[in-house]
Motif scaffolding. Sequence first.
Motif, PDB file in Angstrom:
ATOM      1  N   UNK A 106      47.286  31.836  42.797  1.00 52.08           N
ATOM      2  CA  UNK A 106      47.817  32.000  41.283  1.00 52.08           C
ATOM      3  C   UNK A 106      48.147  32.117  40.351  1.00 52.08           C
ATOM      4  N   UNK A 107      49.752  32.339  39.409  1.00 51.16           N
ATOM      5  CA  UNK A 107      49.868  33.236  39.006  1.00 51.16           C
ATOM      6  C   UNK A 107      49.127  33.751  37.227  1.00 51.16           C
ATOM      7  N   UNK A 108      49.789  34.529  36.588  1.00 50.97           N
ATOM      8  CA  UNK A 108      48.892  35.375  35.597  1.00 50.97           C
ATOM      9  C   UNK A 108      49.148  34.147  34.729  1.00 50.97           C
ATOM     10  N   UNK A 115      39.783  30.974  36.734  1.00 55.69           N
ATOM     11  CA  UNK A 115      39.021  30.977  37.561  1.00 55.69           C
ATOM     12  C   UNK A 115      37.346  31.421  37.957  1.00 55.69           C
ATOM     13  N   UNK A 155      43.596  33.894  33.001  1.00 53.51           N
ATOM     14  CA  UNK A 155      44.050  33.223  34.650  1.00 53.51           C
ATOM     15  C   UNK A 155      42.165  33.687  34.995  1.00 53.51           C
ATOM     16  N   UNK A 156      41.830  35.095  35.114  1.00 51.82           N
ATOM     17  CA  UNK A 156      40.767  35.450  35.551  1.00 51.82           C
ATOM     18  C   UNK A 156      39.490  34.892  35.300  1.00 51.82           C
TER      19      UNK A 156
END
Lengths: 594, 184
Positions: free
Chosen positions: B134-136, B111, B107-108
Amino acid sequence: MPTADPVVSAIAEKYRNNPTYVLQILRETQEALDWISPETVETVAAQLKIPRTRVQSVLQFYSFLYDKPRGRYRILFADNITDRMAGNIALFEHMLSRLKLKRGEVSSDGQVSVDLTSDTGMCDQGPAMLVNNRAIPRLTMRRIDEICALVKERVPLEEWPADYFRVEDNIRRRETLLTSIAPGVALDAAIARGRQGMLDEIKRSNVRGRGGAGFPMGTKWEGARNAPGAERYIVCNADEGEPGTFKDRVLLNSFSVRVLEGMAIAGYATGATKGFIYLRGEYKHLQAKLQREIDEMRASGRLGASIRGAPGFDFDIEIHMGAGGYICGEGTAMVESLEGKPGRPRVRPPSMVQVGYRGKPTVVDNVESLAHATEIAVEGGAHFAKRGTRFSTGTKLLSISGDCERPGVYEYQFGVTIGRVLEDCGAKAISAVQIGGASGVLLTPDDFSRRIAFEDVPTAGAFMVFGPDRDIFEVARNFAQFFAHESCGFCTPCRVGTTVQRNIMEKIAEGRGSRYEINELKRVVAFMQRTSHCGLGETAGNAVRDALSKFRPAFERRLRAKDFEPAIDLERALEPARRITGRDDAEAHLETES
Amino acid sequence: MSTAGQEKVKVRLATTSLAGCFGCHMSFLDIDERLFELAEIAEFDRSPLTDIKHCGPCDIALIEGGVCNTDNVHVVRELRANAKILVAVGACAINGGLPALRNKLDVNAILTQVYRDPKTGEPCVPNSPELPLPLDMVYPVNEIVRVDYSLPGCPPSGDAIWKFLTDLILGRMPRLDYSLLNYD
């Protein structure tokens, strides 16, 4: 490092470049090259003139074939519940820390990897491991240290102390089957009865298949004999993969005359001229010995053309090695595997006796069933039927392991009570017995007057004993992990169901389960049983179902008092985004609901 | 949910769309003139159709979409706390669906790849507390709260939604014929 080509071609030539032997070729190639690289796949495909994808599908299916380097020493710890009870995890972790490895990781020098595998058929002498498919039973901390030293010094496996690899029979009780028989006696007796006569005796004996299903062997043989066509096959199912069973290993090790001649007798009665022993990969230590015996039989006229001088009695036997896959113990999956394909069960009908190996009538019988054929040939069916019960004739081998003083192989007449067996093996203060392996039934002291027989408690022979301190939840969890690993992935109910079952058991084990999980477990188990393609999925929920109904408090004390608990840790799921945004405000956290 | 008695008590419905495409809600509108029939027996609580912001006690909650951030978690929890029956509607609510394609990615990484300063090219991930975090991964609803029923489809057809809802309202075990589950 040897290059792939000469190695592959030498092995493939040995099998006459026959694609049916692709599994055998890949196995042997891996023994030489340590793993199957993409280039090796290409070479094998070119050599056998088959598509690369076909080689790939076999490579992907079998757990003991590696498409990535796993080191020169590929160490796998058996992880059946009996190994766990004997402390395998402590040994496993000790080895990992000595070798400075993580589970499944290959050491930086490319020498060694250490992982877990399913039951290896050494439950009576566990904890056990496999090193490059060679079994080492009776592990201790000291033995692990010694093995680590051998690995670090790069001592070739062939030079490791032979004592490590010694596998005991541990025969504790004999009746008629576990007695030796002079070579040729059973064959002569069968020939004297004639083909039809021998078949009649098998039918008269009412002997039923020892692999668990209990199908009448006479009906099976007769079906194969009556099927049209000239070519027929006998398959000896030695893929003894059910956790907790090891009696076939003992038969193949010390009573191979009975097994091999039993196969020939099956060939004689059905008109088959070719037999296969499908030997599980974990029993590699038996391969060379069995091969020597087959060669010896051929040399002495007990195999080959006109056996014992009987005109037209032609029969030969070939060993086919498995490569890790519980599902291959299922008859139709076994035949698929023999044909050099992934071992996925076929759709029935047609039955194997009509359309089996390469589309020809095939009899797939358990090792123990075939061994009984020698008894019946010698003494006749009527005599055989006097032992045991009316619907379960003869004797049965039990593989006893777990919390008892004398684990090993026990032979009983069918009809023996479970209480009697427990007494004989020195099991005291028992909380439960798992009979029939991971797919079998869990019985508690209330059931100990029940009998081992197809009409009461049927079993292929696994008999795992659990003492009063054992946590039956952990037993069921171990079996749930086993099935999630062993599902062949062909049908959705089993592929998804076994994983859902395992995930729920893990969630409960972590103390994050609720009533909801208990209901879900019941639903998943019932669904798998109703809708799976083969027996694996149908029975994959048995252990969890039985544990739930008989040891429910073992589950309940792990549950949260709540109605529902999320499948995931929400706080942890937010951690990455919190890190990148640098946020730590209230809205960047999710409290657990109360 | 008996309608017995002098006054007809209407069934109270809540609906929401989380990590989804609103297709299930559009499909809901495909029950067309049966909306009038529905209005006879049901009324809406929190729903995109009413613009009510927070849910009160209700009978049935329909959830479209998977759970991808803190706001989604709060919404499903609110609906779960208030609804007697909670239904996961459509592929995303049941399995994560299309939005869950991001689950294979970090997710990072997503982003920082998406939010960049146009001048410097440096990552500048928005961090206002007003934004849901956001969740993973994108999760199916049943991994976050207890779900009573699942209504499959991408989207389920208007007919399927109608059959399912009327079964629930009339107290029957919802059953969808093959024709309502066949998507070819």
